[in-house]
Design an enzyme around this catalytic site. Structure first.
Site, PDB file in Angstrom:
ATOM      1  N   LYS A 155      47.563   5.831 -11.971  1.00 13.41           N
ATOM      2  CA  LYS A 155      47.935   4.414 -12.061  1.00 13.41           C
ATOM      3  C   LYS A 155      46.738   3.644 -12.601  1.00 13.41           C
ATOM      4  O   LYS A 155      45.655   3.686 -12.020  1.00 13.41           O
ATOM      5  CB  LYS A 155      48.316   3.844 -10.698  1.00 13.41           C
ATOM      6  CG  LYS A 155      48.558   2.336 -10.712  1.00 13.41           C
ATOM      7  CD  LYS A 155      48.560   1.748  -9.316  1.00 13.41           C
ATOM      8  CE  LYS A 155      48.684   0.235  -9.339  1.00 13.41           C
ATOM      9  NZ  LYS A 155      47.547  -0.459  -9.975  1.00 13.41           N
ATOM     10  N   GLU A 229      34.992   4.201  -5.182  1.00 12.05           N
ATOM     11  CA  GLU A 229      33.856   3.626  -5.895  1.00 12.05           C
ATOM     12  C   GLU A 229      34.148   2.156  -6.093  1.00 12.05           C
ATOM     13  O   GLU A 229      35.055   1.778  -6.845  1.00 12.05           O
ATOM     14  CB  GLU A 229      33.616   4.293  -7.248  1.00 12.05           C
ATOM     15  CG  GLU A 229      32.331   3.767  -7.901  1.00 12.05           C
ATOM     16  CD  GLU A 229      32.262   4.013  -9.403  1.00 12.05           C
ATOM     17  OE1 GLU A 229      31.712   3.134 -10.102  1.00 12.05           O
ATOM     18  OE2 GLU A 229      32.746   5.050  -9.850  1.00 12.05           O
ATOM     19  N   CYS A 263      30.217  -0.719 -13.806  1.00 10.50           N
ATOM     20  CA  CYS A 263      30.012  -0.465 -12.374  1.00 10.50           C
ATOM     21  C   CYS A 263      28.527  -0.342 -12.056  1.00 10.50           C
ATOM     22  O   CYS A 263      28.064  -0.828 -11.025  1.00 10.50           O
ATOM     23  CB  CYS A 263      30.736   0.810 -11.967  1.00 10.50           C
ATOM     24  SG  CYS A 263      32.508   0.801 -12.279  1.00 10.50           S
ATOM     25  N   GLU A 362      28.372  -9.495  -6.572  1.00  7.83           N
ATOM     26  CA  GLU A 362      28.612  -8.846  -7.860  1.00  7.83           C
ATOM     27  C   GLU A 362      28.981  -9.890  -8.914  1.00  7.83           C
ATOM     28  O   GLU A 362      29.864 -10.716  -8.704  1.00  7.83           O
ATOM     29  CB  GLU A 362      29.727  -7.814  -7.726  1.00  7.83           C
ATOM     30  CG  GLU A 362      29.896  -6.962  -8.958  1.00  7.83           C
ATOM     31  CD  GLU A 362      30.835  -5.792  -8.745  1.00  7.83           C
ATOM     32  OE1 GLU A 362      30.570  -4.713  -9.292  1.00  7.83           O
ATOM     33  OE2 GLU A 362      31.837  -5.956  -8.012  1.00  7.83           O
TER      34      GLU A 362
END
Length: 461
Positions: A155, A229, A263, A362
């Site tokens: 997905k 993650e 990331c 972030e």
């Protein structure tokens, strides 16, 4: 019928849309995957490995379409040629170690006993992949999972809606049976319901921290293995003996490539006071050379962010930091293409500190903060002052010093004189809110299989 849409950052249009599967339709997909798994696992390992490599090769043949689609879906400039370098490197490496990684651990093979631990496929592996590196992040799990004898249900994020279709198309055309590798379009509710129902034997999710929490809540009580993650706020530390030019080039690229949507992108940099002024000056000059624009233009080196809402977060963090005393050094006049929407100019902030969200939360955009430090101890404390821990980048000529510091940094990977790179021979893993588990390397194969012990006594006397 619910529709899932990809809104292109290029022009704000609906680039693609697909109907979301109902729970029952999705369950049928999983049932086909489960039925196909045992026959797939019984195929010789080398046959599975070669079919996966053929699938990767077939995707390479589709590069003209894939690169254009990536530009439209998430804004990466066509000049970079997609994700094939990393995609191929990872596919080829896991293929090269599959036999050793999956080999039995023999404890005893004598006239009296055979004792060994074998690796057995989990069954059906569910891969929930992100939009920022949609091919490379997905292949991290798809390739070793299939090689190990699992079937895979994929997905993708709505922002890269077509990627799953392309991957399955390539692998099916290469000879991987249709039910062994399938793509699905699901909304969040159906995804959670499938996990809660114990539909999968292992789930690998790459995405936001909140998304990871949703995965854990859905899996609670289902005894389904999870690999997560999640977020990152990766630091770089430039020591007084660093190669200044190399540090600027690598760290600025690590902070801004892919519009900062990495990331393991560099989001905060600590520089020894003896190099600080020179590092900042050279970094501003480096970033100012970008050409922001339409990613379909071969001269564009910095495309739009994947969605205007992602750019909005970056602008808000920058504005908040500036209101608290930070200074923005990149002249916005150099980037007239910055439209206040998805097209966002790169930025470097100084006079920042950890009271600012820009240095703690972030950012996931082409903006980075730089702080001056006096010692390793100060840099270490600042690097560890984060709820995240994916990678850290150390710049020094002293390997022993980097190793000593690296052991103290709360992170999954420590780089010396490198940044923003995934080595498929090493385990890709994180700590704190960055997640748990690990992909690639021998450990990645271990996470995608379960140990099964054989204690075979050959005599009864």
């Amino acid at each position: 019928m619910a529709m899932i849409q990809c809104i292109s950052p290029v022009d704000g249009s609906v680039y693609a849309e697909r109907a979301a599967l109902s729970f029952d339709a999705a369950r049928d997909v999983v049932a086909r995957a489960r039925k196909a798994q045992k026959a797939w696992a019984k195929r010789p390992l080398e046959e599975r490995v070669q079919l996966v490599l053929k699938g990767a090769a077939r995707l390479n043949e589709m590069s003209d379409v894939v690169v254009q689609e990536l530009a439209w879906q998430m804004g990466r400039p066509v000049k970079y040629g997609g994700e094939y370098k990393g995609f191929n490197e990872r596919s080829n490496y896991v293929a090269s170690i599959a036999a050793d990684a999956l080999a039995p651990l023999v404890v005893e093979e004598s006239e009296r006993f055979e004792r060994r631990i074998e690796r057995q496929a989990h069954g059906v592996v569910f891969v929930v992949a992100p939009w920022n590196y949609p091919y490379m992040t997905a292949i991290n799990t798809i390739a070793p999972a299939l090689m190990a004898g699992n079937t895979v249900v994929l997905k993708h994020a709505s922002q890269t809606l077509l990627v799953g279709e392309r991957l399955v198309q390539a692998f099916t055309e290469a000879g991987v049976p249709e039910d062994v590798f399938q793509n699905v379009f699901l909304d969040h509710e159906t995804t959670s319901a499938l996990i809660a129902a114990g539909s999968f034997n292992f789930v690998n999710f790459t995405g936001s921290v909140e998304g990871g929490r949703s995965m854990e809540r859905a899996a609670a009580g289902a005894f389904t293995g999870l690999g997560l993650e999640l977020g990152g706020k990766d630091p770089g530390y430039v020591m007084e003996d660093a190669d200044l030019e190399a540090a600027v080039d690598t760290l600025m690229d690590g902070a801004t490539y892919n519009s900062g949507q990495c990331c393991c992108g560099i989001e905060r940099i600590y520089v020894h006071e003896s190099l600080y002024d020179a590092f900042v000056e050279k970094s501003v000059a480096w970033v100012s050379n970008y050409k922001l624009g339409n990613p379909l233009d071969p001269d564009t080196s910095l495309g739009p962010m994947a969605h205007k809402r992602f750019a909005k977060v970056v602008r808000e963090q920058i504005a908040d930091a500036v209101s608290k005393g930070a200074k923005a050094l990149v002249d916005p006049k150099l980037f007239p293409q910055d439209d206040g929407g998805a097209y966002l100019a790169p930025q470097i902030l100084v006079d920042v500190d950890h009271s600012m969200a820009f240095m703690r939360e972030e950012t996931f955009g082409p903006a980075v903060g730089i702080m001056k430090v006096k010692s390793d101890e100060e840099a270490l404390a600042l690097m560890n002052d984060s709820q995240y821990g994916l990678t850290a980048s150390l710049w020094t000529k002293d390997v022993e010093r980097a190793g000593r510091l690296g052991r103290e940094i709360e992170t999954g990977t420590v780089f010396m004189n490198r940044a923003d790179y995934l080595d498929p021979a090493l385990c890709w893993t994180g700590v704190k809110e960055t997640g748990r588990g690990g992909s690639l390397s021998i450990i990645g194969f271990q996470n995608l299989t379960r140990p099964k012990s054989f204690h075979l006594k050959k005599v009864t006397a």
